[in-house]
Design a protein around this motif. Structure first.
Motif, PDB file in Angstrom:
ATOM      1  N   UNK A  35      37.419  38.625  34.378  1.00  0.00           N
ATOM      2  CA  UNK A  35      38.324  37.469  34.364  1.00  0.00           C
ATOM      3  C   UNK A  35      39.316  37.598  33.220  1.00  0.00           C
ATOM      4  N   UNK A  36      40.479  36.997  33.408  1.00  0.00           N
ATOM      5  CA  UNK A  36      41.526  36.943  32.378  1.00  0.00           C
ATOM      6  C   UNK A  36      42.033  35.519  32.307  1.00  0.00           C
ATOM      7  N   UNK A  37      42.203  35.001  31.086  1.00  0.00           N
ATOM      8  CA  UNK A  37      42.718  33.652  30.928  1.00  0.00           C
ATOM      9  C   UNK A  37      43.651  33.596  29.724  1.00  0.00           C
ATOM     10  N   UNK A  38      44.606  32.673  29.756  1.00  0.00           N
ATOM     11  CA  UNK A  38      45.486  32.481  28.609  1.00  0.00           C
ATOM     12  C   UNK A  38      45.128  31.215  27.842  1.00  0.00           C
ATOM     13  N   UNK A  85      43.537  47.062  41.645  1.00  0.00           N
ATOM     14  CA  UNK A  85      42.252  46.569  41.158  1.00  0.00           C
ATOM     15  C   UNK A  85      42.353  45.067  41.013  1.00  0.00           C
ATOM     16  N   UNK A  86      41.624  44.354  41.886  1.00  0.00           N
ATOM     17  CA  UNK A  86      41.569  42.899  41.856  1.00  0.00           C
ATOM     18  C   UNK A  86      42.962  42.270  41.902  1.00  0.00           C
ATOM     19  N   UNK A  87      43.828  42.853  42.717  1.00  0.00           N
ATOM     20  CA  UNK A  87      45.148  42.262  42.888  1.00  0.00           C
ATOM     21  C   UNK A  87      46.189  42.723  41.894  1.00  0.00           C
ATOM     22  N   UNK A  88      45.817  43.551  40.938  1.00  0.00           N
ATOM     23  CA  UNK A  88      46.770  44.086  39.963  1.00  0.00           C
ATOM     24  C   UNK A  88      47.053  45.558  40.284  1.00  0.00           C
ATOM     25  N   UNK A  89      48.290  45.936  40.168  1.00  0.00           N
ATOM     26  CA  UNK A  89      48.672  47.337  40.332  1.00  0.00           C
ATOM     27  C   UNK A  89      48.349  48.060  39.033  1.00  0.00           C
ATOM     28  N   UNK A 124      41.905  33.639  35.693  1.00  0.00           N
ATOM     29  CA  UNK A 124      41.935  34.386  36.939  1.00  0.00           C
ATOM     30  C   UNK A 124      40.698  35.249  37.026  1.00  0.00           C
ATOM     31  N   UNK A 125      39.887  34.990  38.018  1.00  0.00           N
ATOM     32  CA  UNK A 125      38.695  35.806  38.218  1.00  0.00           C
ATOM     33  C   UNK A 125      39.102  37.090  38.913  1.00  0.00           C
ATOM     34  N   UNK A 126      38.746  38.210  38.300  1.00  0.00           N
ATOM     35  CA  UNK A 126      39.164  39.504  38.825  1.00  0.00           C
ATOM     36  C   UNK A 126      38.110  40.086  39.752  1.00  0.00           C
ATOM     37  N   UNK A 127      36.905  40.193  39.256  1.00  0.00           N
ATOM     38  CA  UNK A 127      35.851  40.835  40.024  1.00  0.00           C
ATOM     39  C   UNK A 127      34.563  40.046  39.832  1.00  0.00           C
ATOM     40  N   UNK A 128      33.755  39.970  40.849  1.00  0.00           N
ATOM     41  CA  UNK A 128      32.488  39.276  40.706  1.00  0.00           C
ATOM     42  C   UNK A 128      31.580  40.068  39.786  1.00  0.00           C
ATOM     43  N   UNK A 129      30.665  39.366  39.097  1.00  0.00           N
ATOM     44  CA  UNK A 129      29.762  39.998  38.130  1.00  0.00           C
ATOM     45  C   UNK A 129      28.901  41.058  38.797  1.00  0.00           C
ATOM     46  N   UNK A 130      28.610  40.888  40.058  1.00  0.00           N
ATOM     47  CA  UNK A 130      27.712  41.819  40.738  1.00  0.00           C
ATOM     48  C   UNK A 130      28.437  42.875  41.557  1.00  0.00           C
ATOM     49  N   UNK A 131      29.764  42.966  41.412  1.00  0.00           N
ATOM     50  CA  UNK A 131      30.505  43.906  42.266  1.00  0.00           C
ATOM     51  C   UNK A 131      31.375  44.832  41.434  1.00  0.00           C
ATOM     52  N   UNK A 132      30.778  45.851  40.772  1.00  0.00           N
ATOM     53  CA  UNK A 132      31.572  46.796  39.995  1.00  0.00           C
ATOM     54  C   UNK A 132      32.464  47.631  40.897  1.00  0.00           C
ATOM     55  N   UNK A 174      45.075  50.701  33.643  1.00  0.00           N
ATOM     56  CA  UNK A 174      45.780  49.614  32.968  1.00  0.00           C
ATOM     57  C   UNK A 174      46.861  49.052  33.890  1.00  0.00           C
ATOM     58  N   UNK A 175      47.250  47.806  33.619  1.00  0.00           N
ATOM     59  CA  UNK A 175      48.296  47.173  34.420  1.00  0.00           C
ATOM     60  C   UNK A 175      49.443  46.716  33.530  1.00  0.00           C
ATOM     61  N   UNK A 176      50.656  47.104  33.890  1.00  0.00           N
ATOM     62  CA  UNK A 176      51.836  46.639  33.156  1.00  0.00           C
ATOM     63  C   UNK A 176      52.213  45.217  33.564  1.00  0.00           C
ATOM     64  N   UNK A 177      51.515  44.657  34.549  1.00  0.00           N
ATOM     65  CA  UNK A 177      51.724  43.256  34.897  1.00  0.00           C
ATOM     66  C   UNK A 177      51.247  42.341  33.779  1.00  0.00           C
ATOM     67  N   UNK A 178      50.367  42.852  32.933  1.00  0.00           N
ATOM     68  CA  UNK A 178      49.954  42.153  31.712  1.00  0.00           C
ATOM     69  C   UNK A 178      50.304  43.103  30.569  1.00  0.00           C
ATOM     70  N   UNK A 179      51.515  43.004  30.017  1.00  0.00           N
ATOM     71  CA  UNK A 179      52.010  43.992  29.054  1.00  0.00           C
ATOM     72  C   UNK A 179      51.421  43.819  27.650  1.00  0.00           C
TER      73      UNK A 179
END
Length: 295
Positions: free
Chosen positions: A227-230, A170-174, A4-12, A191-196
């Motif tokens: 980005x985050x991946x499993x 932030x990028x779709x995560x609470x 899952x791409x969270x944020x573009x490399x050029x968009x802090x 931090x997001x508890x959606x990814x515990x």
């Protein structure tokens, strides 16, 4: 969960979380230039071997920004967090790509001056920290142009986080904001508890969810998940061509000496300073203010 791409490399996310730029003295853009003063010294450390010690359940890529002083010029690189059942590895992948020839010099950002990797044993609460010696090639110490790695182990200190009632998407995560004091710096983390998973970039950890963004309050250091991946990949323990085993305290004393008395570590090699007026040779009494990532 796929990548899952969270944020573009050029968009802090600075529009949401702006860094506080501290005013201070003017410092050179670069300080470890040798030869004719046009080429920066490389602090790359070469890997001689590696062994897989775990497999990742979660892999997070971060954009990392740092500067050598509050309000100083920002340098950027990529880092990666591998979270396994038994081990967690935080790795400067810009450093690793450039040291193996997979990225051209000057591409992919500037490797960190303050870490190469942090490998944590989750059960034992111990971690192995590897730091590049940015002065090794100048003073004739082992490693020369191949670089020298300082390696120490430490108990992972407990971080006393204060969780606030501030929330943001932030990028779709609470995400929720937390703060802590750690080794001389005040850090804020989202931090997001959606990814515990109670992990995060560098040495930051211990919250009830994955840290997606963190910065220190001077604005010198920040980490932003992109980005985050499993996807399962090996979690490696690396061995370097030239290593120096040390302790945290011994290394911090050495680091402080290098920054505050740089001319003592050049071994007679000319050291240049580059600023808006070009490159000029440093005098014998030249020194740098010491603003480490941790004290």
């Amino acid at each position: 969960m796929k990548t899952r791409t969270l944020l573009s490399w050029s968009a802090p996310v600075t529009a949401l979380l702006c860094a506080i730029a501290a005013s201070g003295q003017d410092l050179p853009e670069r300080f470890a230039l040798i030869g004719d003063g046009t080429h920066p010294y490389s602090n790359l450390v070469m890997t001689s071997d590696s062994a897989a010690v775990d497999s990742s359940l979660l892999t997070v890529d971060y954009r990392a920004d740092f500067s050598t002083s509050p309000g100083g010029a920002q340098m950027t690189h990529r880092t990666r967090l591998y979270v396994g059942d038994e081990r967690v590895l935080f790795d400067d992948i810009t450093h690793r790509a450039r040291s193996t020839g997979k990225a051209a010099l000057g591409d992919a950002g500037t490797p960190s001056y303050y870490y190469i990797s942090v490998l944590t044993d989750r059960a034992a609460g111990e971690r192995k920290v590897t730091v590049p010696d940015i002065w090794a090639g100048l003073n004739g110490s082992p490693g020369g142009s191949a670089g020298l790695a300082h390696v120490y182990t430490e108990r992972a200190p407990r971080q006393e986080w204060t969780v606030t009632d501030m929330y943001a998407d932030i990028a779709g995560y609470r995400c929720q904001r937390a703060e802590c004091d750690f080794r001389g710096r005040r850090w804020e983390a989202w931090f997001t508890t959606e990814i515990p998973v109670g992990e995060g970039p560098w040495k930051l950890r211990g919250l009830p969810g994955l840290i997606l963004y963190a910065r220190d309050t001077t604005g010198q250091y920040s980490f932003e998940a992109v980005s985050v991946t499993d996807k399962s990949v090996p979690v490696n323990d690396y061995v370097y061509e030239h290593e120096k085993r040390t302790t945290y305290r011994k290394f911090k004393r050495y680091e402080r000496s290098c920054w505050q008395m740089p001319m003592s570590f050049t071994g007679g090699t000319a050291l240049f300073i580059r600023d808006g007026k070009g490159a000029r040779q440093a005098g014998e009494d030249w020194e740098l203010p010491y603003y480490p990532m941790e004290w």
